[in-house]
Design a protein around this motif. Structure first.
Motif, PDB file in Angstrom:
ATOM      1  N   VAL A 285      -2.873   2.172  -4.309  1.00 29.83           N
ATOM      2  CA  VAL A 285      -3.498   3.449  -4.647  1.00 29.83           C
ATOM      3  C   VAL A 285      -4.840   3.522  -3.939  1.00 29.83           C
ATOM      4  CG1 VAL A 285      -4.452   4.844  -6.516  1.00 29.83           C
ATOM      5  CG2 VAL A 285      -2.335   3.563  -6.873  1.00 29.83           C
ATOM      6  N   VAL A 286      -5.007   4.561  -3.134  1.00 27.38           N
ATOM      7  CA  VAL A 286      -6.239   4.773  -2.378  1.00 27.38           C
ATOM      8  C   VAL A 286      -6.902   6.036  -2.908  1.00 27.38           C
ATOM      9  CG1 VAL A 286      -7.217   5.188  -0.092  1.00 27.38           C
ATOM     10  CG2 VAL A 286      -5.216   3.703  -0.342  1.00 27.38           C
ATOM     11  N   PRO A 287      -8.154   5.928  -3.403  1.00 27.47           N
ATOM     12  CA  PRO A 287      -8.847   7.131  -3.883  1.00 27.47           C
ATOM     13  C   PRO A 287      -8.920   8.205  -2.788  1.00 27.47           C
ATOM     14  CG  PRO A 287     -10.065   5.155  -4.472  1.00 27.47           C
ATOM     15  CD  PRO A 287      -8.969   4.723  -3.541  1.00 27.47           C
ATOM     16  N   GLY A 288      -8.595   9.422  -3.166  1.00 30.94           N
ATOM     17  CA  GLY A 288      -8.640  10.535  -2.221  1.00 30.94           C
ATOM     18  C   GLY A 288      -7.345  10.750  -1.458  1.00 30.94           C
ATOM     19  N   PHE A 289      -6.389   9.832  -1.582  1.00 30.92           N
ATOM     20  CA  PHE A 289      -5.103   9.968  -0.909  1.00 30.92           C
ATOM     21  C   PHE A 289      -4.036  10.182  -1.964  1.00 30.92           C
ATOM     22  CE2 PHE A 289      -1.151   8.087   0.763  1.00 30.92           C
ATOM     23  CZ  PHE A 289      -0.969   8.916   1.856  1.00 30.92           C
TER      24      PHE A 289
ATOM     25  N   ARG B 167      -5.020  -1.183  -7.496  1.00 24.92           N
ATOM     26  CA  ARG B 167      -3.893  -0.704  -8.295  1.00 24.92           C
ATOM     27  C   ARG B 167      -2.795  -0.272  -7.327  1.00 24.92           C
ATOM     28  NH1 ARG B 167      -4.173  -2.527 -13.032  1.00 24.92           N
ATOM     29  NH2 ARG B 167      -2.813  -0.922 -13.790  1.00 24.92           N
ATOM     30  N   TYR B 168      -1.566  -0.322  -7.803  1.00 19.22           N
ATOM     31  CA  TYR B 168      -0.411   0.044  -6.989  1.00 19.22           C
ATOM     32  C   TYR B 168       0.409   1.109  -7.698  1.00 19.22           C
ATOM     33  CZ  TYR B 168      -1.623  -4.057  -4.306  1.00 19.22           C
ATOM     34  OH  TYR B 168      -2.306  -4.962  -3.531  1.00 19.22           O
TER      35      TYR B 168
ATOM     36  N   GLU C 238       2.078  -2.379 -11.273  1.00 17.91           N
ATOM     37  CA  GLU C 238       0.831  -1.673 -10.984  1.00 17.91           C
ATOM     38  C   GLU C 238      -0.301  -2.628 -10.634  1.00 17.91           C
ATOM     39  OE1 GLU C 238      -0.343   1.007 -14.048  1.00 17.91           O
ATOM     40  OE2 GLU C 238       1.490   2.160 -13.941  1.00 17.91           O
ATOM     41  N   ASP C 239      -0.201  -3.881 -11.081  1.00 18.25           N
ATOM     42  CA  ASP C 239      -1.269  -4.847 -10.854  1.00 18.25           C
ATOM     43  C   ASP C 239      -1.182  -5.538  -9.499  1.00 18.25           C
ATOM     44  OD1 ASP C 239      -2.411  -4.364 -13.362  1.00 18.25           O
ATOM     45  OD2 ASP C 239      -1.067  -5.808 -14.310  1.00 18.25           O
ATOM     46  N   CYS C 240       0.050  -5.846  -9.025  1.00 19.39           N
ATOM     47  CA  CYS C 240       0.165  -6.611  -7.786  1.00 19.39           C
ATOM     48  C   CYS C 240       1.063  -5.965  -6.734  1.00 19.39           C
ATOM     49  CB  CYS C 240       0.667  -8.026  -8.094  1.00 19.39           C
ATOM     50  SG  CYS C 240       2.331  -8.103  -8.775  1.00 19.39           S
ATOM     51  N   GLY C 241       1.805  -4.918  -7.083  1.00 14.56           N
ATOM     52  CA  GLY C 241       2.659  -4.224  -6.126  1.00 14.56           C
ATOM     53  C   GLY C 241       3.992  -4.904  -5.876  1.00 14.56           C
TER      54      GLY C 241
END
Length: 69
Positions: free
Chosen positions: A13-17, A4-5, A36-39
């Motif tokens: 989107v990076v989990p925890g960041f 996800r973007y 959100e799908d491809c940035g």
């Protein structure tokens, strides 16, 4: 897992960041600029009653659709 973007920065989107979201976007005054799908950067049209944003790969996102969520 699907990537996800962030729709306001275009970053993955990076989990925890925690990626910052502009204040105008938090207030609902700024439409998304990235898909959100491809940035990818989207074409955005703003009108007095809302906005729409178009990704060349994933189609159109409309402000009226977001109000229904």
């Amino acid at each position: 897992m699907v990537e996800r973007y962030n729709p306001f920065t275009g970053r993955r989107v990076v989990p925890g960041f925690d990626d910052t979201i502009p204040a105008a976007a938090q207030l609902g005054l700024e439409p998304p600029r990235f898909c959100e799908d491809c940035g990818r950067r989207m074409i955005v049209q703003i009108s007095p009653d809302g906005w729409w944003a178009k990704c060349s790969r994933h189609g159109v996102l409309d402000s009226s659709y977001l109000g229904q969520r």
